[in-house]
Motif scaffolding. Structure first.
Motif, PDB file in Angstrom:
ATOM      1  N   SER A 166      -6.974 -22.403  15.452  1.00  0.00           N
ATOM      2  CA  SER A 166      -6.779 -23.707  14.812  1.00  0.00           C
ATOM      3  C   SER A 166      -5.795 -24.579  15.578  1.00  0.00           C
ATOM      4  O   SER A 166      -5.472 -25.684  15.138  1.00  0.00           O
ATOM      5  CB  SER A 166      -6.275 -23.524  13.372  1.00  0.00           C
ATOM      6  OG  SER A 166      -4.943 -23.047  13.360  1.00  0.00           O
ATOM      7  N   VAL A 167      -5.331 -24.093  16.719  1.00  0.00           N
ATOM      8  CA  VAL A 167      -4.384 -24.852  17.543  1.00  0.00           C
ATOM      9  C   VAL A 167      -5.164 -25.694  18.550  1.00  0.00           C
ATOM     10  O   VAL A 167      -5.980 -25.165  19.321  1.00  0.00           O
ATOM     11  CB  VAL A 167      -3.415 -23.913  18.290  1.00  0.00           C
ATOM     12  CG1 VAL A 167      -2.471 -24.719  19.188  1.00  0.00           C
ATOM     13  CG2 VAL A 167      -2.607 -23.088  17.293  1.00  0.00           C
ATOM     14  N   VAL A 168      -4.914 -26.997  18.547  1.00  0.00           N
ATOM     15  CA  VAL A 168      -5.574 -27.913  19.480  1.00  0.00           C
ATOM     16  C   VAL A 168      -4.524 -28.513  20.407  1.00  0.00           C
ATOM     17  O   VAL A 168      -3.326 -28.356  20.195  1.00  0.00           O
ATOM     18  CB  VAL A 168      -6.336 -29.020  18.737  1.00  0.00           C
ATOM     19  CG1 VAL A 168      -7.466 -28.427  17.902  1.00  0.00           C
ATOM     20  CG2 VAL A 168      -5.392 -29.818  17.847  1.00  0.00           C
ATOM     21  N   VAL A 169      -4.982 -29.218  21.416  1.00  0.00           N
ATOM     22  CA  VAL A 169      -4.052 -29.722  22.425  1.00  0.00           C
ATOM     23  C   VAL A 169      -3.222 -30.890  21.904  1.00  0.00           C
ATOM     24  O   VAL A 169      -1.985 -30.869  21.944  1.00  0.00           O
ATOM     25  CB  VAL A 169      -4.807 -30.141  23.699  1.00  0.00           C
ATOM     26  CG1 VAL A 169      -3.833 -30.752  24.714  1.00  0.00           C
ATOM     27  CG2 VAL A 169      -5.516 -28.942  24.310  1.00  0.00           C
ATOM     28  N   GLY A 170      -3.890 -31.951  21.441  1.00  0.00           N
ATOM     29  CA  GLY A 170      -3.164 -33.174  21.110  1.00  0.00           C
ATOM     30  C   GLY A 170      -3.394 -33.670  19.698  1.00  0.00           C
ATOM     31  O   GLY A 170      -4.165 -33.095  18.917  1.00  0.00           O
ATOM     32  N   VAL A 171      -2.738 -34.776  19.367  1.00  0.00           N
ATOM     33  CA  VAL A 171      -2.830 -35.363  18.036  1.00  0.00           C
ATOM     34  C   VAL A 171      -4.254 -35.834  17.704  1.00  0.00           C
ATOM     35  O   VAL A 171      -4.750 -35.575  16.606  1.00  0.00           O
ATOM     36  CB  VAL A 171      -1.824 -36.515  17.882  1.00  0.00           C
ATOM     37  CG1 VAL A 171      -2.032 -37.263  16.562  1.00  0.00           C
ATOM     38  CG2 VAL A 171      -0.389 -35.981  17.947  1.00  0.00           C
ATOM     39  N   PRO A 172      -4.966 -36.553  18.609  1.00  0.00           N
ATOM     40  CA  PRO A 172      -6.338 -36.977  18.262  1.00  0.00           C
ATOM     41  C   PRO A 172      -7.245 -35.804  17.913  1.00  0.00           C
ATOM     42  O   PRO A 172      -8.058 -35.886  16.989  1.00  0.00           O
ATOM     43  CB  PRO A 172      -6.818 -37.691  19.537  1.00  0.00           C
ATOM     44  CG  PRO A 172      -5.565 -38.161  20.195  1.00  0.00           C
ATOM     45  CD  PRO A 172      -4.560 -37.083  19.936  1.00  0.00           C
ATOM     46  N   GLU A 173      -7.093 -34.692  18.652  1.00  0.00           N
ATOM     47  CA  GLU A 173      -7.916 -33.519  18.359  1.00  0.00           C
ATOM     48  C   GLU A 173      -7.555 -32.921  16.995  1.00  0.00           C
ATOM     49  O   GLU A 173      -8.421 -32.442  16.271  1.00  0.00           O
ATOM     50  CB  GLU A 173      -7.738 -32.464  19.453  1.00  0.00           C
ATOM     51  CG  GLU A 173      -8.340 -32.833  20.799  1.00  0.00           C
ATOM     52  CD  GLU A 173      -7.432 -33.728  21.652  1.00  0.00           C
ATOM     53  OE1 GLU A 173      -7.883 -34.227  22.684  1.00  0.00           O
ATOM     54  OE2 GLU A 173      -6.257 -33.915  21.262  1.00  0.00           O
ATOM     55  N   ALA A 174      -6.261 -32.974  16.652  1.00  0.00           N
ATOM     56  CA  ALA A 174      -5.820 -32.446  15.358  1.00  0.00           C
ATOM     57  C   ALA A 174      -6.334 -33.310  14.210  1.00  0.00           C
ATOM     58  O   ALA A 174      -6.868 -32.802  13.218  1.00  0.00           O
ATOM     59  CB  ALA A 174      -4.298 -32.365  15.318  1.00  0.00           C
ATOM     60  N   VAL A 175      -6.187 -34.616  14.351  1.00  0.00           N
ATOM     61  CA  VAL A 175      -6.622 -35.535  13.298  1.00  0.00           C
ATOM     62  C   VAL A 175      -8.126 -35.417  13.069  1.00  0.00           C
ATOM     63  O   VAL A 175      -8.611 -35.521  11.931  1.00  0.00           O
ATOM     64  CB  VAL A 175      -6.233 -36.979  13.650  1.00  0.00           C
ATOM     65  CG1 VAL A 175      -6.853 -37.967  12.671  1.00  0.00           C
ATOM     66  CG2 VAL A 175      -4.713 -37.131  13.658  1.00  0.00           C
ATOM     67  N   ALA A 176      -8.877 -35.189  14.139  1.00  0.00           N
ATOM     68  CA  ALA A 176     -10.333 -35.079  14.021  1.00  0.00           C
ATOM     69  C   ALA A 176     -10.746 -33.894  13.156  1.00  0.00           C
ATOM     70  O   ALA A 176     -11.843 -33.876  12.597  1.00  0.00           O
ATOM     71  CB  ALA A 176     -10.956 -34.952  15.414  1.00  0.00           C
ATOM     72  N   ARG A 177      -9.872 -32.895  13.027  1.00  0.00           N
ATOM     73  CA  ARG A 177     -10.191 -31.715  12.225  1.00  0.00           C
ATOM     74  C   ARG A 177      -9.778 -31.863  10.761  1.00  0.00           C
ATOM     75  O   ARG A 177     -10.105 -31.018   9.943  1.00  0.00           O
ATOM     76  CB  ARG A 177      -9.503 -30.481  12.806  1.00  0.00           C
ATOM     77  CG  ARG A 177     -10.038 -30.018  14.143  1.00  0.00           C
ATOM     78  CD  ARG A 177      -9.608 -28.595  14.412  1.00  0.00           C
ATOM     79  NE  ARG A 177     -10.090 -28.083  15.680  1.00  0.00           N
ATOM     80  CZ  ARG A 177     -10.054 -26.792  16.024  1.00  0.00           C
ATOM     81  NH1 ARG A 177      -9.541 -25.907  15.181  1.00  0.00           N
ATOM     82  NH2 ARG A 177     -10.505 -26.399  17.196  1.00  0.00           N
ATOM     83  N   LEU A 178      -9.037 -32.902  10.447  1.00  0.00           N
ATOM     84  CA  LEU A 178      -8.524 -33.078   9.097  1.00  0.00           C
ATOM     85  C   LEU A 178      -9.506 -33.850   8.222  1.00  0.00           C
ATOM     86  O   LEU A 178     -10.319 -34.631   8.720  1.00  0.00           O
ATOM     87  CB  LEU A 178      -7.185 -33.819   9.132  1.00  0.00           C
ATOM     88  CG  LEU A 178      -6.036 -33.096   9.835  1.00  0.00           C
ATOM     89  CD1 LEU A 178      -4.842 -34.033   9.979  1.00  0.00           C
ATOM     90  CD2 LEU A 178      -5.642 -31.836   9.072  1.00  0.00           C
ATOM     91  N   VAL A 179      -9.417 -33.642   6.934  1.00  0.00           N
ATOM     92  CA  VAL A 179     -10.199 -34.409   5.960  1.00  0.00           C
ATOM     93  C   VAL A 179      -9.292 -35.529   5.464  1.00  0.00           C
ATOM     94  O   VAL A 179      -8.254 -35.258   4.847  1.00  0.00           O
ATOM     95  CB  VAL A 179     -10.637 -33.521   4.781  1.00  0.00           C
ATOM     96  CG1 VAL A 179     -11.419 -34.352   3.762  1.00  0.00           C
ATOM     97  CG2 VAL A 179     -11.472 -32.351   5.284  1.00  0.00           C
TER      98      VAL A 179
END
Length: 218
Positions: A166-179
Motif C-alpha cells: 500500500s506504499v506508493v511513491v508520491g502524493v498524486p499516487e496516494a490520492v488516486a487510491r483514496l475514496v
C-alpha cells in the motif's frame, strides 16, 4: 432595492470601465479551467520504496519496525510492551490475530463510546489505507480497521500497521487510491508543533509517539 451582490458587481463594472475594459461579468464569473498535469504513475522497486519511507519516517521521529505478515502480532506486542502500554484501543474491524501476542487490556472502539473516555488508553493500534514514501505520510480513511479520527488522535501512543503493497511513491499516487467521500486523516510522524521560541513540542494535537510496523510481504 439594490442587493449587496448588485452593489459589488456595479462597483466592479465602474472600476473596469475606468481601466478601459467592460467584460461580461457573468461570463467572467465562471471558474477557469485548472490544469491537472500532475506527475502520476511513478513507481520504485520494493526495496527502494521501503528505504525511502523509513528514511522519511525516522526523520519525522517516528519509530519503525519491519516484519513479515506472519510476525505482525509479535511486532505489535513488542512495540506496546516497549512503551508500557497496558490498555489499548483498537478499531472495531481490526484483525483480532494482530493482538494475539499482547497480554494487556484491549478496548474495541464504537461510535457509542464518548471521545473523552479514550483518554484512559495508553495507546491505539490501527491499520492504514495508503502511505506516501516521498513525504512519509500515512493516510487513514476511517475504514473498519482504522476507525474514527478521535481513536487515532486521543491516545498518546499510536501503533500503525502499514503494508508495503500500500506504499506508493508520491502524493498524486496516494490520492488516486483514496475514496474522496471518506474522512481522511494524514499522519506525518508524531504530533508536534513549535512554541514562540521555535522549541519543538510533541503530543499537542495528537499522539506523542508513533510506531510504524511495516509488513514487507503484505
Amino acid at each position: 432595492m439594490t442587493t449587496a451582490r448588485e452593489t459589488v458587481l456595479g462597483r466592479v463594472r465602474d472600476a473596469l470601465a475606468l481601466s478601459g475594459r467592460v467584460p461580461d461579468l457573468e461570463e467572467d464569473a465562471a471558474a477557469p479551467a485548472v490544469p491537472r498535469a500532475y506527475r502520476t504513475g511513478r513507481t520504485l522497486p520494493d526495496p527502494e520504496r521501503l528505504e525511502l519511507l523509513v528514511d522519511r519516517l525516522v526523520d519525522y521521529r517516528a519509530a519503525v519496525r519491519t516484519c513479515v505478515a506472519a510476525r505482525t502480532s509479535e511486532a505489535i506486542a513488542e512495540a506496546l510492551r516497549e512503551h508500557g502500554a497496558r490498555r489499548v484501543g483498537v478499531p472495531a474491524g481490526l484483525d483480532e490475530t494482530w493482538l494475539a501476542g499482547y497480554d494487556g487490556e484491549v478496548l474495541r472502539d464504537s461510535s457509542d463510546l464518548p471521545a473523552p473516555r479514550l483518554a484512559v488508553l495508553d495507546g491505539v493500534v490501527t491499520a492504514s489505507a495508503v502511505t506516501c514514501a516521498e513525504t512519509g505520510t500515512i493516510f487513514l480513511d476511517g475504514s473498519p480497521d482504522q476507525g474514527r479520527r478521535a481513536l487515532s488522535l486521543v491516545p498518546d501512543l499510536h501503533v500503525c500497521v502499514v503494508d508495503l503493497s500500500s506504499v506508493v511513491v508520491g502524493v498524486p499516487e496516494a490520492v488516486a487510491r483514496l475514496v474522496p467521500e471518506r474522512p481522511t486523516t494524514l499522519i506525518s510522524g508524531p504530533s508536534a508543533t513549535s512554541d514562540i521560541e521555535l522549541e519543538r513540542v510533541e503530543g499537542v494535537h495528537g499522539p506523542r509517539t508513533l510506531v510504524v510496523v511495516i509488513r514487507t510481504d503484505a
